[in-house]
Design a protein around this motif. Structure first.
Motif, PDB file in Angstrom:
ATOM      1  N   THR A  75       1.196  -1.456   0.127  1.00 22.82           N
ATOM      2  CA  THR A  75       0.793  -0.607   0.045  1.00 22.82           C
ATOM      3  C   THR A  75       0.597   0.899  -0.356  1.00 22.82           C
ATOM      4  N   ASP A  76       0.411   2.326  -0.583  1.00 23.14           N
ATOM      5  CA  ASP A  76       1.684   3.572  -0.332  1.00 23.14           C
ATOM      6  C   ASP A  76       0.563   4.472  -0.537  1.00 23.14           C
ATOM      7  N   ASN A  77       1.093   5.593   0.336  1.00 19.61           N
ATOM      8  CA  ASN A  77       0.460   6.504   0.403  1.00 19.61           C
ATOM      9  C   ASN A  77      -1.458   7.774   0.238  1.00 19.61           C
ATOM     10  N   SER A  78      -1.517   7.020  -0.813  1.00 18.14           N
ATOM     11  CA  SER A  78      -2.582   7.659  -1.595  1.00 18.14           C
ATOM     12  C   SER A  78      -3.192   6.543  -1.309  1.00 18.14           C
ATOM     13  N   CYS A  79      -3.855   4.881  -0.362  1.00 16.42           N
ATOM     14  CA  CYS A  79      -3.880   3.809  -0.294  1.00 16.42           C
ATOM     15  C   CYS A  79      -4.518   2.752  -1.389  1.00 16.42           C
ATOM     16  N   LYS A  80      -3.268   3.687  -2.264  1.00 18.49           N
ATOM     17  CA  LYS A  80      -4.108   2.202  -3.878  1.00 18.49           C
ATOM     18  C   LYS A  80      -3.258   1.131  -3.728  1.00 18.49           C
ATOM     19  N   ARG A  81      -3.196  -0.221  -3.760  1.00 12.41           N
ATOM     20  CA  ARG A  81      -2.585  -0.962  -3.666  1.00 12.41           C
ATOM     21  C   ARG A  81      -2.645  -2.615  -4.508  1.00 12.41           C
ATOM     22  N   ILE A  82      -1.765  -3.360  -4.241  1.00 13.38           N
ATOM     23  CA  ILE A  82      -1.326  -4.297  -5.352  1.00 13.38           C
ATOM     24  C   ILE A  82      -1.228  -5.875  -3.819  1.00 13.38           C
ATOM     25  N   ILE A  83      -2.112  -7.312  -4.659  1.00 13.99           N
ATOM     26  CA  ILE A  83      -2.429  -7.344  -3.630  1.00 13.99           C
ATOM     27  C   ILE A  83      -1.700  -8.820  -3.656  1.00 13.99           C
ATOM     28  N   TYR A  84      -0.422  -9.556  -3.099  1.00 12.22           N
ATOM     29  CA  TYR A  84      -0.231 -10.827  -3.876  1.00 12.22           C
ATOM     30  C   TYR A  84      -0.682 -12.342  -3.680  1.00 12.22           C
ATOM     31  N   ASP A  85      -1.548 -12.758  -3.897  1.00  8.03           N
ATOM     32  CA  ASP A  85      -2.395 -14.253  -3.418  1.00  8.03           C
ATOM     33  C   ASP A  85      -2.481 -15.055  -4.374  1.00  8.03           C
ATOM     34  N   ASP A  86      -2.923 -16.000  -4.160  1.00  5.09           N
ATOM     35  CA  ASP A  86      -3.303 -17.069  -4.998  1.00  5.09           C
ATOM     36  C   ASP A  86      -4.372 -17.770  -4.831  1.00  5.09           C
ATOM     37  N   PHE A  87      -4.833 -18.621  -5.854  1.00  5.23           N
ATOM     38  CA  PHE A  87      -6.160 -18.996  -5.641  1.00  5.23           C
ATOM     39  C   PHE A  87      -6.595 -20.637  -6.285  1.00  5.23           C
ATOM     40  N   VAL A  88      -7.195 -21.108  -6.256  1.00  7.74           N
ATOM     41  CA  VAL A  88      -7.301 -22.766  -6.366  1.00  7.74           C
ATOM     42  C   VAL A  88      -5.654 -22.838  -7.713  1.00  7.74           C
ATOM     43  N   LEU A  89      -4.246 -22.735  -6.941  1.00 11.65           N
ATOM     44  CA  LEU A  89      -3.466 -23.238  -6.984  1.00 11.65           C
ATOM     45  C   LEU A  89      -2.804 -22.161  -8.566  1.00 11.65           C
ATOM     46  N   LYS A  90      -3.595 -20.818  -8.321  1.00 10.74           N
ATOM     47  CA  LYS A  90      -3.161 -20.288  -9.748  1.00 10.74           C
ATOM     48  C   LYS A  90      -2.135 -18.977  -8.451  1.00 10.74           C
ATOM     49  N   LYS A  91      -1.761 -17.971  -9.248  1.00  6.84           N
ATOM     50  CA  LYS A  91      -0.962 -17.204  -8.444  1.00  6.84           C
ATOM     51  C   LYS A  91      -1.243 -15.760  -9.308  1.00  6.84           C
ATOM     52  N   TYR A  92      -1.991 -14.510  -8.265  1.00  8.29           N
ATOM     53  CA  TYR A  92      -2.036 -13.272  -8.786  1.00  8.29           C
ATOM     54  C   TYR A  92      -1.313 -12.305  -8.156  1.00  8.29           C
ATOM     55  N   THR A  93      -0.927 -11.087  -9.365  1.00  8.58           N
ATOM     56  CA  THR A  93      -1.410  -9.867  -8.600  1.00  8.58           C
ATOM     57  C   THR A  93      -2.383  -9.541  -8.726  1.00  8.58           C
ATOM     58  N   ILE A  94      -3.209  -8.583  -7.738  1.00  8.68           N
ATOM     59  CA  ILE A  94      -4.371  -7.354  -7.828  1.00  8.68           C
ATOM     60  C   ILE A  94      -4.661  -6.669  -7.807  1.00  8.68           C
ATOM     61  N   GLN A  95      -4.227  -5.805  -8.639  1.00  9.68           N
ATOM     62  CA  GLN A  95      -4.408  -3.929  -8.693  1.00  9.68           C
ATOM     63  C   GLN A  95      -6.278  -3.112  -7.966  1.00  9.68           C
ATOM     64  N   ASP A  96      -6.034  -3.213  -7.369  1.00  8.64           N
ATOM     65  CA  ASP A  96      -7.448  -2.599  -5.880  1.00  8.64           C
ATOM     66  C   ASP A  96      -7.101  -1.563  -5.191  1.00  8.64           C
ATOM     67  N   ASP A  97      -7.771  -0.722  -5.961  1.00  3.01           N
ATOM     68  CA  ASP A  97      -7.488   1.232  -6.250  1.00  3.01           C
ATOM     69  C   ASP A  97      -8.690   1.209  -6.392  1.00  3.01           C
ATOM     70  N   PHE A  98      -9.743   0.535  -6.193  1.00  4.67           N
ATOM     71  CA  PHE A  98     -11.033   1.194  -5.737  1.00  4.67           C
ATOM     72  C   PHE A  98     -11.127   2.470  -4.586  1.00  4.67           C
ATOM     73  N   ALA A  99     -11.296   1.769  -3.662  1.00  2.00           N
ATOM     74  CA  ALA A  99     -11.538   2.493  -2.434  1.00  2.00           C
ATOM     75  C   ALA A  99     -11.375   3.050  -1.907  1.00  2.00           C
ATOM     76  N   ILE A 100     -11.447   4.253  -1.817  1.00  2.84           N
ATOM     77  CA  ILE A 100     -11.094   5.579  -0.562  1.00  2.84           C
ATOM     78  C   ILE A 100     -11.701   5.113   0.635  1.00  2.84           C
ATOM     79  N   PHE A 101     -11.468   5.419   1.988  1.00  2.00           N
ATOM     80  CA  PHE A 101     -12.236   5.399   3.384  1.00  2.00           C
ATOM     81  C   PHE A 101     -12.625   6.343   4.004  1.00  2.00           C
ATOM     82  N   ASP A 102     -13.513   6.914   4.395  1.00  2.00           N
ATOM     83  CA  ASP A 102     -14.602   7.706   4.075  1.00  2.00           C
ATOM     84  C   ASP A 102     -14.555   7.812   5.981  1.00  2.00           C
ATOM     85  N   TRP A 103     -12.924   7.769   7.024  1.00  2.72           N
ATOM     86  CA  TRP A 103     -13.462   7.835   8.479  1.00  2.72           C
ATOM     87  C   TRP A 103     -13.535   9.114   9.253  1.00  2.72           C
TER      88      TRP A 103
END
Length: 234
Positions: free
Chosen positions: A74-102
């Motif tokens: 995660t960077d300062n602007s809350c943009k995220r890159i996720i490294y994960d696997d699912f059913v024996l395959k590996k992925y990098t997932i770009q997740d920059d949708f969410a902006i938290f309204d705290w």
């Protein structure tokens, strides 16, 4: 050679009770120079709450389907890159949708010798309560949480099904998280990854209908039991 400590290193104890109640350790390393956070969910630490032994579902059966821990950068602007696997395959997932309204309140308490303040937000189908400390002025936290004027030391959803609690804080560490080699990972945006998983579970549920082609079984989005139950595009 690093002559000066450049990281903040936090260990969290995670509690999940969406199906089988489990505990699992996770780790957040903040690079003070690059202003990035590296989060690791340590699946090998999973324990069943009922008997305090390694959860067979998570660590035995689950590990047959999971080859690696989940990592989130995660960077300062809350943009995220996720490294994960699912059913024996590996992925990098770009997740920059969410902006938290705290929504920050003046309510406070002490956590690990730091004065922490309460903040509330909603995120992907759940209401969340976080406790952050301005004494550690980095806008990061466990999992995908970010955007507060200080490190998140504790966060849980309203029903306390999901909990993250800091149990160790090292403000001057040279420790790194060893990231996976992602050269052969498939790159997806978060929406595509969610649809991939939903299609997989829908196909499983479709099998419940047997050979009767007139029977249709669909896994509705509001039946997701995970930490994210509804997304911005739904």
């Amino acid at each position: 050679m690093n002559l000066y400590p450049q990281h903040v290193d936090i260990v969290y104890s995670n509690y999940y009770d969406s199906s089988i109640p489990i505990k699992r350790d996770s780790r957040l390393v903040i690079n003070k120079v690059e202003h990035k956070a590296f989060y690791q969910e340590i699946f090998s630490s999973t324990k069943n709450i009922d008997n305090d032994k390694d959860d067979q579902l998570e660590t035995t059966v689950g590990r047959a389907k999971r080859e690696m821990d989940m990592f989130i950068v995660t960077d300062n602007s809350c943009k995220r890159i996720i490294y994960d696997d699912f059913v024996l395959k590996k992925y990098t997932i770009q997740d920059d949708f969410a902006i938290f309204d705290w929504q920050i309140s003046e309510e406070s308490k002490m956590i690990e010798n730091f004065k922490a303040y309460k903040a509330i937000t909603t995120f992907r189908g759940r209401k969340w309560i976080a406790w952050f400390t301005p004494d550690i002025p980095f806008p990061f936290g466990p999992w995908k949480f970010c955007g507060l004027p200080g490190l998140i030391l504790e966060v849980y959803d309203e029903s306390k099904i999901f909990n993250f609690n800091a149990i160790s804080i090292n403000l001057n560490s040279n420790q790194n998280i060893k990231m996976p080699d992602s050269k052969r990972f498939k790159h997806l945006r978060i929406k595509d990854f969610v649809e991939l998983k939903d299609d997989f579970y829908n196909n499983i549920m479709q099998g419940v209908g047997g050979d009767d082609r007139n029977v249709t079984v669909k896994r509705e989005m509001n039946l997701r039991s995970g930490i994210e139950s509804k997304f911005e595009w739904e």
